[in-house]
Design a protein around this motif. Structure first.
Motif, mmCIF file in Angstrom:
data_model
loop_
_atom_site.group_PDB
_atom_site.id
_atom_site.type_symbol
_atom_site.label_atom_id
_atom_site.label_comp_id
_atom_site.label_asym_id
_atom_site.label_seq_id
_atom_site.Cartn_x
_atom_site.Cartn_y
_atom_site.Cartn_z
ATOM 1 N N GLU A 1 63.587 30.558 27.480
ATOM 2 C CA GLU A 1 63.735 31.219 28.770
ATOM 3 C C GLU A 1 63.025 32.564 28.676
ATOM 4 O O GLU A 1 63.231 33.311 27.720
ATOM 5 C CB GLU A 1 65.217 31.406 29.078
ATOM 6 N N ILE B 1 62.230 36.232 30.563
ATOM 7 C CA ILE B 1 62.783 37.131 31.573
ATOM 8 C C ILE B 1 62.045 38.466 31.496
ATOM 9 O O ILE B 1 61.918 39.042 30.416
ATOM 10 C CB ILE B 1 64.291 37.355 31.319
ATOM 11 N N LEU C 1 62.195 42.236 31.859
ATOM 12 C CA LEU C 1 63.231 43.261 31.867
ATOM 13 C C LEU C 1 62.863 44.404 32.802
ATOM 14 O O LEU C 1 61.707 44.545 33.199
ATOM 15 C CB LEU C 1 63.447 43.797 30.447
ATOM 16 N N GLY D 1 69.728 45.218 29.846
ATOM 17 C CA GLY D 1 70.218 43.956 30.404
ATOM 18 C C GLY D 1 70.125 42.777 29.456
ATOM 19 O O GLY D 1 70.414 41.642 29.852
ATOM 20 N N HIS E 1 73.465 40.997 28.985
ATOM 21 C CA HIS E 1 73.792 40.238 30.198
ATOM 22 C C HIS E 1 73.014 38.928 30.247
ATOM 23 O O HIS E 1 73.580 37.865 30.541
ATOM 24 C CB HIS E 1 73.491 41.081 31.441
ATOM 25 N N HIS E 2 71.715 38.984 29.948
ATOM 26 C CA HIS E 2 70.901 37.764 29.987
ATOM 27 C C HIS E 2 71.360 36.758 28.926
ATOM 28 O O HIS E 2 71.404 35.551 29.195
ATOM 29 C CB HIS E 2 69.421 38.095 29.805
ATOM 30 N N MET F 1 74.601 35.172 30.240
ATOM 31 C CA MET F 1 74.332 34.188 31.299
ATOM 32 C C MET F 1 73.786 32.884 30.702
ATOM 33 O O MET F 1 74.143 31.792 31.135
ATOM 34 C CB MET F 1 73.348 34.747 32.325
ATOM 35 N N TYR F 2 72.950 33.009 29.701
ATOM 36 C CA TYR F 2 72.423 31.835 28.998
ATOM 37 C C TYR F 2 73.583 31.053 28.373
ATOM 38 O O TYR F 2 73.665 29.825 28.510
ATOM 39 C CB TYR F 2 71.436 32.285 27.920
ATOM 40 N N CYS G 1 81.075 39.778 34.441
ATOM 41 C CA CYS G 1 80.683 38.368 34.346
ATOM 42 C C CYS G 1 81.856 37.410 34.535
ATOM 43 O O CYS G 1 81.664 36.202 34.541
ATOM 44 C CB CYS G 1 80.009 38.111 33.001
#
Length: 185
Positions: free
Chosen positions: A7, A9, A11, A114, A117-118, A121-122, A154
């Motif tokens: 994945e 992303i 930032l 972040g 957080h990422h 979420m994963y 979350c």
């Protein structure tokens, strides 16, 4: 692993974050990362020199994790550098295989971008996709307010407090136990 399993992303500082499953070939780099994180953060359960795994031990461990459908070892990379990790393991017996606990860390120079957080979420997406995991638990230092805020944001809820869980720099530190139910059944 196929690069499609990664994945990517962007930032908030413009850097490209890659999240991917750890592989046995990552063992040596992960040990360097663990030693660095142990020396720069009191939010992990070990200090410098305390991890105690050889490169071969780590390779074997990563291979085993990859073969267990309810375990995950996630690596966060920026420009080829390991900047964070998240590991999750559930119980192996039928009565407890639906629940597990995770731990995570990010290199200090990458805090507040972040990345945590990422990775979280994963983990949540992955756990829901297993069809097995129904509950995720964690422990967090009672004074780690940024992490507590992230977990609450979350959807994790406070389930308890454990006193004297850690002993760091001659002081006892308590932890909050937090959890998230993925499926109310």
């Amino acid at each position: 692993m196929d690069t499609n399993d990664r994945e990517h992303i962007r930032l908030k500082n413009g850097l490209l974050l890659t999240l991917r499953d750890a592989e046995p070939d990552d063992a040596e780099r992960l040990l360097v990362y663990v030693e660095q994180i142990a020396g720069e953060s009191d939010n992990v359960t070990m200090g410098p020199g305390e991890f105690g795994m050889s490169v071969e031990d780590e390779r074997v461990y990563l291979k085993q994790i990859a073969e267990i459908p309810t375990s995950l070892y996630l690596i966060a990379e920026i420009e080829g550098e390991i900047v964070g990790t998240l590991s999750f393991s559930a119980g192996r017996r039928p009565r407890v295989r639906h629940v597990g606990e995770f731990g995570t860390s990010v290199l200090r120079k990458y805090w507040n971008l972040g990345i945590g957080h990422h990775m979280l979420m994963y983990l949540l997406d992955w756990a829901r996709g297993t069809g097995i995991i129904r509950k995720i638990n964690l422990r967090v230092r009672v004074d780690n307010l940024p992490a507590i805020h992230l977990y609450e944001k979350c959807g994790f809820v406070h389930e308890g407090r454990v006193s004297r869980e850690l002993y760091i720099h001659g002081q006892f530190v308590g932890v909050f136990v937090m959890g998230m139910e993925l499926d109310p059944k």
